[in-house]
Every structure is written in C-alpha cells, then in structure tokens.
Design an enzyme around this catalytic site. Structure first.
Site, PDB file in Angstrom:
ATOM      1  N   ASP A   1      53.849  -0.216  12.448  1.00 50.42           N
ATOM      2  CA  ASP A   1      54.107   0.534  11.212  1.00 50.42           C
ATOM      3  C   ASP A   1      55.578   0.512  10.802  1.00 50.42           C
ATOM      4  O   ASP A   1      56.089   1.493  10.266  1.00 50.42           O
ATOM      5  CB  ASP A   1      53.659   2.012  11.358  1.00 50.42           C
ATOM      6  CG  ASP A   1      52.237   2.117  11.840  1.00 50.42           C
ATOM      7  OD1 ASP A   1      51.406   1.339  11.369  1.00 50.42           O
ATOM      8  OD2 ASP A   1      51.960   2.980  12.695  1.00 50.42           O
TER       9      ASP A   1
ATOM     10  N   GLY B   1      56.808  -1.110   8.485  1.00 52.77           N
ATOM     11  CA  GLY B   1      56.947  -1.505   7.069  1.00 52.77           C
ATOM     12  C   GLY B   1      56.849  -3.020   6.947  1.00 52.77           C
ATOM     13  O   GLY B   1      57.431  -3.620   6.038  1.00 52.77           O
ATOM     14  N   LYS B   2      56.073  -3.609   7.856  1.00 53.00           N
ATOM     15  CA  LYS B   2      55.938  -5.076   7.861  1.00 53.00           C
ATOM     16  C   LYS B   2      55.330  -5.594   6.564  1.00 53.00           C
ATOM     17  O   LYS B   2      55.665  -6.667   6.114  1.00 53.00           O
ATOM     18  CB  LYS B   2      55.050  -5.533   9.045  1.00 53.00           C
ATOM     19  CG  LYS B   2      55.745  -5.455  10.384  1.00 53.00           C
ATOM     20  CD  LYS B   2      54.902  -6.069  11.472  1.00 53.00           C
ATOM     21  CE  LYS B   2      53.701  -5.226  11.857  1.00 53.00           C
ATOM     22  NZ  LYS B   2      54.017  -3.949  12.502  1.00 53.00           N
ATOM     23  N   GLY B   3      54.401  -4.804   5.983  1.00 52.84           N
ATOM     24  CA  GLY B   3      53.680  -5.260   4.796  1.00 52.84           C
ATOM     25  C   GLY B   3      54.627  -5.748   3.705  1.00 52.84           C
ATOM     26  O   GLY B   3      54.497  -6.861   3.217  1.00 52.84           O
TER      27      GLY B   3
ATOM     28  N   GLY C   1      46.884  -2.539   9.532  1.00 50.45           N
ATOM     29  CA  GLY C   1      46.456  -2.199   8.174  1.00 50.45           C
ATOM     30  C   GLY C   1      47.645  -2.190   7.251  1.00 50.45           C
ATOM     31  O   GLY C   1      48.688  -1.662   7.599  1.00 50.45           O
ATOM     32  N   HIS C   2      47.512  -2.849   6.112  1.00 51.87           N
ATOM     33  CA  HIS C   2      48.543  -2.670   5.100  1.00 51.87           C
ATOM     34  C   HIS C   2      47.915  -2.632   3.720  1.00 51.87           C
ATOM     35  O   HIS C   2      46.789  -3.072   3.519  1.00 51.87           O
ATOM     36  CB  HIS C   2      49.677  -3.691   5.226  1.00 51.87           C
ATOM     37  CG  HIS C   2      49.225  -5.102   5.238  1.00 51.87           C
ATOM     38  ND1 HIS C   2      49.221  -5.854   6.394  1.00 51.87           N
ATOM     39  CD2 HIS C   2      48.764  -5.893   4.271  1.00 51.87           C
ATOM     40  CE1 HIS C   2      48.763  -7.049   6.106  1.00 51.87           C
ATOM     41  NE2 HIS C   2      48.482  -7.108   4.832  1.00 51.87           N
TER      42      HIS C   2
ATOM     43  N   ARG D   1      35.967 -13.061  30.476  1.00 51.99           N
ATOM     44  CA  ARG D   1      35.226 -14.298  30.190  1.00 51.99           C
ATOM     45  C   ARG D   1      33.774 -14.032  29.812  1.00 51.99           C
ATOM     46  O   ARG D   1      32.891 -14.819  30.098  1.00 51.99           O
ATOM     47  CB  ARG D   1      35.364 -15.284  31.359  1.00 51.99           C
ATOM     48  CG  ARG D   1      36.775 -15.805  31.447  1.00 51.99           C
ATOM     49  CD  ARG D   1      37.141 -16.294  32.792  1.00 51.99           C
ATOM     50  NE  ARG D   1      37.217 -15.221  33.761  1.00 51.99           N
ATOM     51  CZ  ARG D   1      37.718 -15.361  34.981  1.00 51.99           C
ATOM     52  NH1 ARG D   1      38.164 -16.533  35.371  1.00 51.99           N
ATOM     53  NH2 ARG D   1      37.770 -14.345  35.815  1.00 51.99           N
TER      54      ARG D   1
ATOM     55  N   PRO E   1      48.513  11.554  10.956  1.00 54.40           N
ATOM     56  CA  PRO E   1      49.953  11.735  10.731  1.00 54.40           C
ATOM     57  C   PRO E   1      50.711  11.043  11.862  1.00 54.40           C
ATOM     58  O   PRO E   1      50.305  11.121  13.025  1.00 54.40           O
ATOM     59  CB  PRO E   1      50.161  13.251  10.797  1.00 54.40           C
ATOM     60  CG  PRO E   1      48.892  13.836  11.297  1.00 54.40           C
ATOM     61  CD  PRO E   1      47.814  12.802  11.243  1.00 54.40           C
TER      62      PRO E   1
ATOM     63  N   LYS F   1      62.982   1.198   5.049  1.00 54.32           N
ATOM     64  CA  LYS F   1      62.904   2.637   4.764  1.00 54.32           C
ATOM     65  C   LYS F   1      64.230   3.378   4.931  1.00 54.32           C
ATOM     66  O   LYS F   1      64.237   4.558   5.314  1.00 54.32           O
ATOM     67  CB  LYS F   1      61.797   3.270   5.611  1.00 54.32           C
ATOM     68  CG  LYS F   1      60.406   2.735   5.230  1.00 54.32           C
ATOM     69  CD  LYS F   1      59.305   3.510   5.897  1.00 54.32           C
ATOM     70  CE  LYS F   1      58.173   3.828   4.961  1.00 54.32           C
ATOM     71  NZ  LYS F   1      57.103   4.593   5.522  1.00 54.32           N
ATOM     72  N   LEU F   2      65.323   2.695   4.654  1.00 47.26           N
ATOM     73  CA  LEU F   2      66.635   3.359   4.718  1.00 47.26           C
ATOM     74  C   LEU F   2      66.678   4.533   3.745  1.00 47.26           C
ATOM     75  O   LEU F   2      67.273   5.573   4.023  1.00 47.26           O
ATOM     76  CB  LEU F   2      67.739   2.344   4.385  1.00 47.26           C
ATOM     77  CG  LEU F   2      69.165   2.861   4.505  1.00 47.26           C
ATOM     78  CD1 LEU F   2      69.510   3.210   5.953  1.00 47.26           C
ATOM     79  CD2 LEU F   2      70.170   1.843   3.958  1.00 47.26           C
TER      80      LEU F   2
ATOM     81  N   SER G   1      65.669  -2.742   3.348  1.00 45.04           N
ATOM     82  CA  SER G   1      64.758  -2.265   2.312  1.00 45.04           C
ATOM     83  C   SER G   1      65.155  -0.839   1.925  1.00 45.04           C
ATOM     84  O   SER G   1      65.314   0.023   2.787  1.00 45.04           O
ATOM     85  CB  SER G   1      63.322  -2.307   2.837  1.00 45.04           C
ATOM     86  OG  SER G   1      62.479  -1.679   1.915  1.00 45.04           O
ATOM     87  N   VAL G   2      65.311  -0.628   0.615  1.00 44.46           N
ATOM     88  CA  VAL G   2      65.784   0.677   0.135  1.00 44.46           C
ATOM     89  C   VAL G   2      64.758   1.380  -0.757  1.00 44.46           C
ATOM     90  O   VAL G   2      65.073   2.299  -1.490  1.00 44.46           O
ATOM     91  CB  VAL G   2      67.139   0.536  -0.609  1.00 44.46           C
ATOM     92  CG1 VAL G   2      68.251   0.214   0.374  1.00 44.46           C
ATOM     93  CG2 VAL G   2      67.065  -0.535  -1.703  1.00 44.46           C
TER      94      VAL G   2
END
Ligand code: IMP
Length: 433
Positions: free
Chosen positions: A13, A15-17, A40-41, A141, A301, A328-329, A411-412
């Site tokens: 999580d 913020g790879k998306g 999930g994204h 296997r 959450p 997410k700065l 990313s801002v």
C-alpha cells in the site's frame, strides 16, 4: 533494452498504483509477477473508479501488453470479473492485450475456505483471498496450474489429491470438505474463456526485453511482507522483493536494469504483526484520515506510523534499490512536527540497521526518533523540489540521505500531474508529468 522493476519498500500500500501508472506510459509491456487478488488498486475508467486486484493498470492503455507471470496465484472468477467489469465500462481490447502464464497457480474454492477458517481461529490478519493456501499447495506440489485447465480429467484427479491433503485441516477447523465435483464443475465455463489467454510468459517477457521492448515489472505487496525478508510469520506467501520479480516473471536477474522502491512519506500496515513506529495518537489519526488509509481489497482501516529509515535501508539492501519514489508527501501537510525513526535502542546498544529479528518482542528494540519541522502549505502544485516549502524539501532530502538511495520521483497528490520527477529510467532524464 530496458526493464524496470517497481517494488513496495514497506508493508504494501505504498501508493504503487499511481507510480506504476506513471511508468506504464513509457512501457510496452507490464508484468505482474507475484501475489494474487490480495493486492488491489483503483483504476479510473471513463471517469468511473474500478478496483482491480489482478489486472495491471496498463490494461487501460491500448497496445500495452499485460502479463500475469508464473509466480502469481490467479483466481479465475476474479480475473474474468475484472475483464467483464472493464468491458462493461467500454474498455476494448482486453483479451488481445493480456497473457496469463500457463504455469501460474490457481486459487480454488478450498483455498479461500481454508484461509477463512484459519483466520477465524488463529489468524495473522490475511486478506482471506486464499493466497496462503494456494502457495502452500504450490510448494507441497499439489497445486493446480492454469495449464491444467486444458484437461479436466487430469485436473479432477489433481484436485482430489489436493483435497486429500486439505481434508484433515478443514475438518480440524470444523469445516466441511468440498467434493471434487463442487470444485471442478464451476471451473469449466471459466476455463473456456481463460485457455485462449494462456501462454509461456517467461518466453514472452524475455523476448520483449531482448528485442528492445520497455518492460515494467509491477510489484504487489511490499518488502516487509516478503515470505523470506519480511516480518515473518506476519507476511504474505510470495516474494515481493526484486529477486522475486526475476523468478516470478521467468527472466534472468541480469535482465532487470533498474529497481525502484516505493515508500510513503510515513508508514502503514494492515493485518497483524510488528510495526515499531505505529502511532495511536492524533498524528496517527491525521495520517489515516488525510491519507485515506483504508484497504482497497478489504476496506480495513490501516495502521499508521512514522517513516522507519532503518527499515527503508533494509529494503534498499534486500532489493538492491537504484532509486526511490516517495509518495503521499502532501498527507504530512498540517503536522506541526514530523518524526522519523533513525535508529533502534536494543540491549546491545543503539543500532542503525533494522533489527528485524527483535521487533516482534516488545521492548527488545525501541525506535529512536529525529524530529523535523512540519509545514502548513499545500503541495499539489509543486513540480520541482524547489517549489516545495523549505521544511518539506528538508524532509525529502533527509529521507534520501538516510536511505542512501537517490530520489527518482516525489508524489505530492493523487493526480497524475501532482508529481515531481527527478529521474525516469525509461527515458533517462526528467520527463514532464
Ligand atoms: P495474505 O497475502 O492475504 O495471505 O495476507 C498476509 C498478510 O499480508 C496480511 O497481513 C495482509 O494484510 C498483508 N497483505 C497482503 N496483500 C497486501 C497488500 O496488497 N497490501 C497490504 N497488505 C497486504
């Protein structure tokens, strides 16, 4: 040739998306190599939001080949559901652009059953999507691979052998052992649709790299959830680290040119397990609320905390990170002061390495924080580092120096343009968002 792997440097999580989506524009092939529908994204299709768990976001770009590699565990119903959902929203050409490894393992109904039964009793907080049991079948296997869908006679025998192994476990947890028929029959209509999508993805990815293609290896989960390198046993059952990318995509490690680690400007975790910098105060609430920290797959959450530099350095080592993407700065805006874990106090003294073997015992390793000044300005309009308020710039540089890995991107904000690009390995220089 260029092949870039994008790896989660924390507990997933990160913020790879958004970051994957940014790099996908420069790639002609996007490959997921591990995990399954536990990831999930959110994709935005014609102004509508759709959460996907298996398909890479590259599926929205015409002409971008999307590959689900052999290291993955694939739930056919989820996969086809995503294809149908995107189709309903007007997305064309999905089947033409998608290849699924014939050696990827299938998540079957009994894997989901076992995951749920175990979680109800003594769980570690899994996503209950059957991931662990599917990988257990793989290493025992007794797994069923996508290629097995070509012969239902043989497939039924393999399911029977697997169920023999699971029966005592299912019964011990008070569950009902499914019949072979109840597992196999619902697969038949799905198989018809999936068989044409199958291929030898190792060969396809290797060929793309050798012939000058730009290949993006899209990580899921994160380094600290890796079954070998994570906070075991509170981990997933695959290898989200860069080494896992080579195995799961079926290419040699020397084919990967660049490894980018994604880290949030703070930390989060879902599920159980140690999280030394976790907050249970108003700062933690700020991070959860402003950062919208709720699971994309489960809605849970997320636990929130300060960034852990020793853990980030650990991720830099086990992945061989070439660059960092800091996400997410903007979520930190409004905090008066920001803390960063820079070391740990242990019985043996202060250490700056991540004491991964000590952190699950309370009191054995206590985070040591450095405090930095916060800022109140919004950051969404920053396009170069100099656009950031002084305190935010100082924070970013502090992390870069502490991690010992150069920043490639900051990313801002959630939007594509809300990005500061310092280096793009696909083009070799800064590119405008
Ligand atoms: P599993 O992968 O469902 O077996 O869950 C094992 C652990 O990994 C749990 O703590 C999950 O919350 C965590 N996990 C699995 N996938 C993700 C993800 O995509 N993001 C964050 N945590 C994840």
């Amino acid at each position: 040739m260029s092949c870039v792997a994008v790896i989660g440097a924390q507990w997933g999580d990160e913020g790879k998306g958004k970051i994957v989506d940014f790099y996908t524009e420069f790639a002609n092939m996007v490959v997921r190599w591990g995990g399954g529908p536990n990831a999930g994204h959110t994709l935005v299709v014609n102004d509508d939001k759709v959460v996907v768990r298996l398909l890479p976001s590259g599926i929205l770009r015409e002409g971008t080949k999307c590959v689900l590699g052999q290291g993955m565990v694939v739930d056919l119903a989820v996969l086809l559901g995503e294809i149908d959902e995107l189709g309903r929203r007007g997305q064309k050409g999905i089947a033409e652009n998608l290849v699924v490894s014939n050696r990827a393992h299938l998540v079957l109904s009994y894997h989901i059953l076992v995951d749920g039964l175990r979680e109800a009793r003594q769980g570690i907080g899994t996503t209950k999507k059957g991931i662990g049991p599917a990988y257990e079948d793989k290493v025992r296997r007794t797994g069923i691979r996508a290629g097995d869908l070509a012969d239902f006679g043989k497939l039924a025998k393999k399911v029977e052998a697997a169920l023999d192994q699971w029966a005592p476990i299912i019964q011990a947890f008070g569950g009902e052992v499914p019949t072979v028929d109840s597992v196999v029959t619902p697969l038949e209509p799905l198989a018809k649709r999936v068989l044409p999508l199958l291929g030898d993805t190792s060969k396809i990815v290797d060929h793309a790299i050798r012939t000058g293609g730009k290949v993006l290896l899209e990580g899921a989960q994160g380094t600290l959830l890796d079954v070998d390198h994570g906070t075991y046993p509170y981990v997933t059952s695959s290898s989200p680290v860069a080494g896992g990318a080579a195995v799961g995509a079926g290419i040699g490690p020397n084919r990967i040119d660049t490894v980018i680690g994604i880290t949030k400007a703070y930390a989060t975790r879902v599920g159980g397990g140690p999280f030394p910098t976790e907050l249970d105060d108003s700062d933690g609430v700020h991070l959860r609320e402003v950062g919208a920290e709720f699971g994309a797959v489960t809605g849970r959450p997320r636990r929130t905390g300060w960034l852990d530099l020793p853990a980030l350095k650990y991720a830099a080592r086990v992945n061989g990170l070439d660059g960092l993407a800091l996400t997410k700065l903007d979520v930190l805006t409004g905090l008066k002061r920001i803390r960063v874990c820079v070391a740990y106090d242990t019985k043996e003294g202060r250490v700056t390495d991540f004491p991964i073997d000590l952190i699950d015992e309370p009191g054995r390793a206590t985070p040591v924080y450095e405090e930095l000044e916060g800022w109140s300005e919004t950051l969404g309009n920053a396009r170069v580092l100099d656009d950031l308020p002084l305190a935010a710039r100082a924070y970013v540089r502090f992390l870069e120096e502490g991690a010992g890995v150069p920043l490639f991107l900051v990313s801002v904000g959630p939007r594509r343009r809300e990005t500061i690009i310092l280096h793009n390995p696909f083009v070799g220089r800064a590119a405008a968002p």
